[in-house]
Design a protein around this motif. Structure first.
Motif, PDB file in Angstrom:
ATOM      1  N   SER A  75     -50.273  12.733 -59.602  1.00 14.31           N
ATOM      2  CA  SER A  75     -50.816  13.983 -58.748  1.00 14.31           C
ATOM      3  C   SER A  75     -50.782  13.282 -57.302  1.00 14.31           C
ATOM      4  CB  SER A  75     -52.299  14.332 -59.346  1.00 14.31           C
ATOM      5  OG  SER A  75     -53.098  13.143 -58.962  1.00 14.31           O
TER       6      SER A  75
ATOM      7  N   GLU B 187     -50.589  19.565 -50.859  1.00 15.02           N
ATOM      8  CA  GLU B 187     -50.271  19.727 -52.462  1.00 15.02           C
ATOM      9  C   GLU B 187     -48.665  19.714 -52.811  1.00 15.02           C
ATOM     10  OE1 GLU B 187     -53.959  21.688 -50.959  1.00 15.02           O
ATOM     11  OE2 GLU B 187     -51.785  22.144 -50.641  1.00 15.02           O
TER      12      GLU B 187
ATOM     13  N   TYR C 202     -45.796  19.157 -57.232  1.00 19.12           N
ATOM     14  CA  TYR C 202     -46.484  20.195 -56.607  1.00 19.12           C
ATOM     15  C   TYR C 202     -47.776  20.558 -57.430  1.00 19.12           C
ATOM     16  CZ  TYR C 202     -47.261  25.115 -54.634  1.00 19.12           C
ATOM     17  OH  TYR C 202     -47.757  26.099 -54.080  1.00 19.12           O
ATOM     18  N   GLN C 203     -48.992  20.880 -56.784  1.00 19.92           N
ATOM     19  CA  GLN C 203     -50.227  21.015 -57.214  1.00 19.92           C
ATOM     20  C   GLN C 203     -50.729  22.241 -56.789  1.00 19.92           C
ATOM     21  OE1 GLN C 203     -54.079  18.460 -57.090  1.00 19.92           O
ATOM     22  NE2 GLN C 203     -52.866  17.660 -58.454  1.00 19.92           N
ATOM     23  N   TRP C 204     -51.333  23.248 -57.899  1.00 19.94           N
ATOM     24  CA  TRP C 204     -52.002  24.505 -57.421  1.00 19.94           C
ATOM     25  C   TRP C 204     -53.211  24.592 -58.365  1.00 19.94           C
ATOM     26  CZ3 TRP C 204     -47.383  24.160 -60.025  1.00 19.94           C
ATOM     27  CH2 TRP C 204     -47.262  24.800 -61.213  1.00 19.94           C
TER      28      TRP C 204
ATOM     29  N   ARG D 199     -55.944  24.021 -63.363  1.00 18.19           N
ATOM     30  CA  ARG D 199     -54.952  23.164 -62.376  1.00 18.19           C
ATOM     31  C   ARG D 199     -53.881  22.897 -62.926  1.00 18.19           C
ATOM     32  NH1 ARG D 199     -56.754  17.577 -60.586  1.00 18.19           N
ATOM     33  NH2 ARG D 199     -56.134  16.919 -62.640  1.00 18.19           N
TER      34      ARG D 199
ATOM     35  N   THR E  27     -50.030  21.007 -62.347  1.00 19.10           N
ATOM     36  CA  THR E  27     -49.327  20.169 -61.561  1.00 19.10           C
ATOM     37  C   THR E  27     -47.857  19.993 -62.300  1.00 19.10           C
ATOM     38  OG1 THR E  27     -51.107  18.633 -61.336  1.00 19.10           O
ATOM     39  CG2 THR E  27     -49.063  17.551 -60.915  1.00 19.10           C
TER      40      THR E  27
END
Length: 795
Positions: free
Chosen positions: A35, A571, A633-635, A642, A644
């Motif tokens: 992450s 992110e 890319y994390q959202w 969450r 990733t």
């Protein structure tokens, strides 16, 4: 001299392919395979300044303990291969001792061209020399699987030449394993798994805990790990000899070995007052391995006559029982004095490999033959004294401190070849693996001294640079000097460029200089796998010199890399690194020299009886060009938790720039030292591309993870080009799910290779009569679907 530029690697074409691949993914790249929060952690590899991985001037992957555990494997080398697109870990079988000590490779280079550190200290190499036809043939690399995964806090992988900073072996890069620290917390894990074919059952158990030492912040952390694995068998039925009693039945074994390993690790610190700290860490492991040799009929042709055994009237499968004991201990003091940060340490490591042939026979001894043989012992050791000093200086025209590093190192290395019992090598020798003969045994040693220095600074908020220089001297082949220049420019808040230029070297190992052994092995002769007695001769032996051998020299390398980093939002991160690695005088294990009668007689006069011969040589100048892309890319969502997403891509093209002249004695006898198969093994046996796509979702107490990896095509080469076989690309899907049942208890289930992918099968003419249907070069093995479950308790 012969030139070979038939396989150029134009960077523009590689970059275009990689760019298209990356552009099709919503998440581009990052410098760590986990992450984005990892990007803010301070790194300790390749720098003495306080920097995070995104501030590094060289590409560095940071893998956390959670990343390693999420792969589902208990083998460190396998976990790294699943997380790093630039690293491969094939799983060769029927390769004698290599079955027990498998090699991993970075950026398509040799396994011993990547340096392994533990907490910044050089790890000792393994004792086993890979002398069979698998990836990394001729190397004696570090045994990564001797280090328990549960003892690891994180791993920093420097994908850049670093000989100027760390010395020999760091041509492809550096793997720095950081052990867990501190007295607080602990964990216990129990896992079970097996293959869908019903074999290869695995049972693992580990515990990691810490205790406080004294009242001044001292601590000791201890890890214990146990791993048990049953063998797998993907062999086909044997159709070599229709007169064989068991003709058409499965009598051989090809697959994972039977393995039983226990491992311990400790790490501790104790403040002594006055800013001085005593530290120590170490590992111990013992792995018992059972692997199979080639199936033998009840009768075998030896020296022009047919020998029979009454022990196994229907034939027999020789097996190799080996015990690998690996030990490492580092003790040191560090502190501050007069503005200098200093570190003085002693580092000892050894890898001890003992091997026995069982379920076998020495045909020459008839009914007096034992069925179990002690074949001998290989041992590699190192002792290092190191002194390291770092200080920050304020220089008037620089807005940031100038970090100066100085140091020196003395290293003593030893390598031991111990002869086996007489029955293991006399006459026909033990079938399956002949013992080490007394004339091949010996104890070898050398000393090395090094001095090094580094400079690092930031010229302004956007521009940093560093330089390193290291000089070393070995008492057996001479000296080597390496240098490195690196820089990084933050063009905008979201775009940065970085680049490095360096020279490097890799010293020939004591094993490569002195390893000698005569054994029966399959060699392709006139398109047919033929069992011959092949001798490996150390370059300084009379036998090797009679065949044109020369003393080994150090490999010399030149590394160039250029990287682009993108981070438009915290992110979403990207790194794209293009590289070129030129190696001159690359040390290779020669081709199998099938000796004519005149040369056989010349060796027989020395008391050496062999139908084929091999030795090490500085034979090739090679070039590896490629590109690495690693992304994340994390959202977050309000209802699903969450997510990733990760992408990793390595495109690597290897070519040969020059081939050394063939020794005159071999030319006169119609032999070629570096044959086509040896050249092609360097350039074509590793996939040119490896792409991994990962997606993880964490929501409350649940998490689900999937990783799809595409292993590109590769070639299994032969000296006859018409026998080459190209193996197609394969997609392998790994999935897992975890449920935190209690705050301290987590249950995990997973399936590796969910789609049950296998590599293409080997053509029947090269599959040892159908008994070896899969190539040892397969980058993901050939075990098929694997199920596992794991329970972890933390405190």
């Amino acid at each position: 001299m012969q030139k070979n530029d038939r396989h150029p690697a134009p960077l523009a074409r590689i970059a275009l392919v990689a760019g298209i691949a990356a552009g099709g993914i919503p998440a581009l790249a990052q410098d760590a395979a986990s992450s984005p929060t990892v990007l803010d952690s301070v790194i300790v590899t390749g720098t003495r300044a306080q920097r995070t991985s995104v501030q590094s001037e060289s590409p560095i992957d940071v893998l956390t303990a959670r990343d390693l555990q999420a792969t589902g494997t208990t083998e460190l080398a396998t976990a790294l291969a699943r997380l790093l697109p630039s690293l491969n870990f094939p799983r060769p079988s029927n390769t004698d001792a290599t079955d027990a000590a498998r090699p991993a490779q970075l950026r398509g280079l040799s396994p011993d061209q990547v340096l392994v550190l533990v907490d910044g200290k050089r790890r000792h190499s393994g004792a086993v020399v890979n002398v069979n036809g698998s990836v990394g043939r001729g190397s004696a690399p570090v045994d990564l699987n001797a280090i328990p995964i549960s003892a690891i806090e994180r791993i920093e992988v420097l994908r850049d030449g670093a000989s100027a900073q760390y010395g020999s072996d760091a041509i492809a890069g550096v793997i720095n394993i950081i052990l867990r620290k501190g007295a607080a917390g602990g964990s216990a894990t129990l896992g079970y798994g097996g293959y869908s074919k019903g074999d290869g059952r695995q049972l693992t158990a580990s515990v990691n805990t810490g205790v406080a030492l004294g009242s001044d912040g001292g601590w000791l952390r201890i890890t214990a790990e146990k791993r048990r694995q049953d063998y797998t068998n993907r062999s086909g039925a044997g159709f070599r000899d229709p007169h064989e009693p068991l003709y058409g039945q499965v009598t051989s074994r090809q697959g994972e070995p039977d393995s039983d390993q226990g491992a311990l690790a400790f790490n501790g610190e104790l403040p002594l007052g006055g800013g001085t700290t005593l530290y120590a860490f170490g590992t111990w492991s013992q792995r018992d391995t059972n692997s199979a040799a080639a199936w033998r009929t009840a009768y075998t042709a030896v020296g022009g006559s047919t020998l029979r055994t009454s022990f196994y009237p229907q034939g027999f499968l020789p097996q190799l029982d080996s015990t690998t004991t690996d030990k490492a201990l580092v003790v040191g003091l560090r502190g501050d004095a007069a503005g200098w940060r200093w570190d003085v340490s002693y580092n000892h490591g050894d890898n001890d490999f003992k091997i026995n042939t069982v379920n076998s026979v020495n045909l020459s001894l008839g009914s007096a033959s034992p069925t179990r043989f002690y074949d001998g012992r290989l041992k590699s050791q190192q002792d290092i004294l190191n002194a390291d000093f770092t200080r920050d200086f304020q220089v008037g025209w620089l807005p940031r401190p100038l970090t100066v590093g100085l140091g020196g190192e003395v290293r003593h290395e030893r390598y031991v070849l111990e002869a086996g019992e007489v029955a293991s090598y006399t006459g026909s020798g033990a079938q399956g693996f002949q013992g080490i003969q007394p004339q091949n045994a010996g104890r070898f040693k050398r000393d090395n001294t090094a001095l090094y220095g580094t400079l690092e600074t930031e010229f302004n908020d956007a521009w940093s640079a560093s330089a390193a220089l290291r000089a070393e001297h070995y008492d057996d082949f001479g000296g080597a000097t390496s240098g490195k220049l690196s820089t990084r420019w933050q063009a905008t808040p979201s775009v940065a460029l970085r680049g490095t230029v360096s020279t490097g070297f890799r010293a020939p190992s004591l094993a490569q200089q002195n390893y000698s052994l005569t054994q029966s092995t399959y060699i392709v002769v006139n398109g047919v796998n033929t069992l011959l007695d092949a001798g490996t001769f150390g370059v300084n032996t009379a036998a090797a010199r009679a065949l044109g051998a020369q003393p080994l020299k150090a490999e010399k390398s030149r590394n160039f890399s250029l990287g682009l980093l993108l981070q438009p939002v915290p992110e979403f991160t990207t790194s794209i690194d293009v590289y070129q690695i030129d190696i001159d005088g690359r040390i290779l294990y020669s081709g199998n020299l099938v000796l004519p009668s005149a040369l056989q007689a010349q060796l027989a006069a020395q008391g050496i009886y062999a139908s084929a011969a091999r030795y090490f040589t500085n034979a090739l100048d090679t070039r590896n060009r490629g590109i690495d892309i690693v992304s994340s890319y994390q959202w977050k969502t309000a209802s699903a938790g969450r997510f990733t997403g990760t992408l990793g891509l390595n495109v690597n093209d290897a070519s040969v720039r020059n081939i050394a002249a063939n020794p005159a004695v071999l030319t006169a006898n119609g032999l070629t030292l570096i044959d086509r198969q040896t050249i092609q093994r360097v350039t074509r046996t590793s996939p040119k591309t490896k792409l991994s796509l990962g997606l993880e979702n964490t929501h409350e107490r649940f998490s689900v993870r999937g990783q799809l990896t595409r292993y590109g095509s590769f070639v299994a080469p032969q000296n006859d080009a018409t026998l080459d076989q190209t193996f197609g690309a394969k997609w392998v899907l790994d999935v897992s799910a975890s449920w935190r049942v209690l705050p301290a208890l987590t249950l995990t289930v997973g399936v590796d290779n969910l789609t049950d992918q296998y590599p293409d099968q080997v053509r029947s003419s090269l599959s040892s009569g159908g008994t070896s249907p899969y190539s040892t070069f397969s980058p993901f093995g050939f075990g098929g679907r694997f199920y596992y479950a794991r329970a972890s308790y933390t405190w």
